[in-house]
Motif scaffolding. Structure first.
Motif, PDB file in Angstrom:
ATOM      1  N   GLU A  31      72.870 -79.980 -13.509  1.00  0.00           N
ATOM      2  CA  GLU A  31      71.804 -80.379 -14.429  1.00  0.00           C
ATOM      3  C   GLU A  31      70.977 -81.529 -13.856  1.00  0.00           C
ATOM      4  O   GLU A  31      69.756 -81.566 -14.028  1.00  0.00           O
ATOM      5  N   GLU A  32      71.635 -82.445 -13.156  1.00  0.00           N
ATOM      6  CA  GLU A  32      70.889 -83.565 -12.580  1.00  0.00           C
ATOM      7  C   GLU A  32      69.950 -83.098 -11.469  1.00  0.00           C
ATOM      8  O   GLU A  32      68.882 -83.694 -11.251  1.00  0.00           O
ATOM      9  N   SER A  47      65.930 -86.195 -18.213  1.00  0.00           N
ATOM     10  CA  SER A  47      67.344 -86.502 -18.044  1.00  0.00           C
ATOM     11  C   SER A  47      68.179 -85.228 -17.988  1.00  0.00           C
ATOM     12  O   SER A  47      67.729 -84.147 -18.376  1.00  0.00           O
ATOM     13  N   SER A  48      69.408 -85.374 -17.525  1.00  0.00           N
ATOM     14  CA  SER A  48      70.344 -84.250 -17.522  1.00  0.00           C
ATOM     15  C   SER A  48      70.590 -83.766 -18.944  1.00  0.00           C
ATOM     16  O   SER A  48      70.777 -82.561 -19.177  1.00  0.00           O
ATOM     17  N   GLU A  49      70.593 -84.695 -19.900  1.00  0.00           N
ATOM     18  CA  GLU A  49      70.798 -84.306 -21.297  1.00  0.00           C
ATOM     19  C   GLU A  49      69.662 -83.414 -21.781  1.00  0.00           C
ATOM     20  O   GLU A  49      69.894 -82.433 -22.498  1.00  0.00           O
ATOM     21  N   GLN A  50      68.430 -83.729 -21.386  1.00  0.00           N
ATOM     22  CA  GLN A  50      67.295 -82.884 -21.760  1.00  0.00           C
ATOM     23  C   GLN A  50      67.418 -81.498 -21.146  1.00  0.00           C
ATOM     24  O   GLN A  50      67.061 -80.494 -21.757  1.00  0.00           O
ATOM     25  N   GLY A  52      70.226 -80.000 -20.544  1.00  0.00           N
ATOM     26  CA  GLY A  52      71.229 -79.327 -21.355  1.00  0.00           C
ATOM     27  C   GLY A  52      70.650 -78.769 -22.639  1.00  0.00           C
ATOM     28  O   GLY A  52      70.975 -77.642 -23.044  1.00  0.00           O
ATOM     29  N   HIS A  53      69.774 -79.546 -23.296  1.00  0.00           N
ATOM     30  CA  HIS A  53      69.137 -79.062 -24.524  1.00  0.00           C
ATOM     31  C   HIS A  53      68.234 -77.865 -24.219  1.00  0.00           C
ATOM     32  O   HIS A  53      68.154 -76.909 -25.012  1.00  0.00           O
ATOM     33  N   SER A  54      67.574 -77.906 -23.079  1.00  0.00           N
ATOM     34  CA  SER A  54      66.719 -76.793 -22.677  1.00  0.00           C
ATOM     35  C   SER A  54      67.535 -75.521 -22.483  1.00  0.00           C
ATOM     36  O   SER A  54      67.139 -74.435 -22.910  1.00  0.00           O
ATOM     37  N   ASP A  56      70.323 -74.763 -23.905  1.00  0.00           N
ATOM     38  CA  ASP A  56      70.718 -74.276 -25.232  1.00  0.00           C
ATOM     39  C   ASP A  56      69.570 -73.509 -25.894  1.00  0.00           C
ATOM     40  O   ASP A  56      69.788 -72.447 -26.497  1.00  0.00           O
ATOM     41  N   ARG A  73      77.636 -72.370 -17.959  1.00  0.00           N
ATOM     42  CA  ARG A  73      78.072 -73.581 -17.271  1.00  0.00           C
ATOM     43  C   ARG A  73      79.406 -73.298 -16.591  1.00  0.00           C
ATOM     44  O   ARG A  73      80.405 -73.047 -17.269  1.00  0.00           O
TER      45      ARG A  73
END
Length: 216
Positions: A31-32, A47-50, A52-54, A56, A73
């Motif tokens: 993700e990074e 961010s990596s969190e964004q 992840g949301h993408s 999903d 994943r």
């Protein structure tokens, strides 16, 4: 014309960019790394969190659209994979590819390494009840295992451990995701779980001593 903000640009293109990067990669993509590539191209920090949301959101759209794949994943990254309901079709397409199949002896050896790593060849031989030189060489050549160091015993024997390719091929995010033997029956009984992957994991979790006289 009204100037668009970086936030608007992300909302319009981000999911498509994530999808294109995962689709184009032939290895699980972290993700990074997705975030870094997007930022390098657009100049917009994400961010990596964004990411992840993408992922999903993309998977929801794939499901709603009846698509035959999802972004999964595993092996420490993201990869596109077919859903279980149609996995038999690509499996049939590649069934003649010998490099994709592992013999019983290779699976036995790989199972010992996966569950006992880091492990020496002598320890592998002890569990299997037969020499494993050939199997270890084959697994090294196929990049399922690697030499991870040396043991403390006499002669400092080589230690073997599994690789990222092992995780990738078995659909695992980490070796901690390997099922315990008692979990195999539950996996096999779950209609949502890929049958072929469950069979391979069952082989890994339950190595039987090799009674053949060969080293293969």
């Amino acid at each position: 014309m009204t100037e668009r903000s970086p936030e608007d640009f992300v909302s319009d293109t981000f999911d498509q960019a994530v999808e294109s990067l995962v689709f184009a990669s032939d290895v699980p993509l972290r993700e990074e790394d997705v975030a870094r590539c997007y930022s390098e191209v657009t100049g917009v920090e994400v961010s990596s969190e964004q990411v992840g949301h993408s992922v999903d959101r993309l998977n929801v759209s794939y499901q709603e659209g009846g698509r035959a794949f999802r972004i999964r994943r595993w092996a420490g990254g993201l990869r596109m994979a077919t859903i279980d309901e149609v996995s038999a079709f690509p499996a049939a397409l590649f069934e003649d590819d010998a490099t994709r199949r592992l013999s019983k002896s290779l699976l036995e050896t790989l199972s010992v390494i996966a569950y006992k790593q880091p492990v020496t060849r002598a320890e592998i031989d002890h569990v299997r009840g037969v020499g494993s030189d050939y199997a270890v060489r084959q697994l090294l050549e196929r990049d399922f295992i690697t030499i991870s160091g040396r043991g403390e015993g006499v002669g400092r024997p080589l230690l073997y451990a599994t690789t990222e390719r092992f995780l990738d091929q078995f659909g695992l995010e980490a070796t901690s995701d390997l099922p315990a033997p008692r979990e195999i029956e539950e996996l096999l009984a779950d209609p949502a779980f890929n049958r072929e992957r469950a069979r391979l994991l069952a082989d890994l979790a339950s190595p039987s001593p090799n009674t053949e006289a060969t080293n293969e």
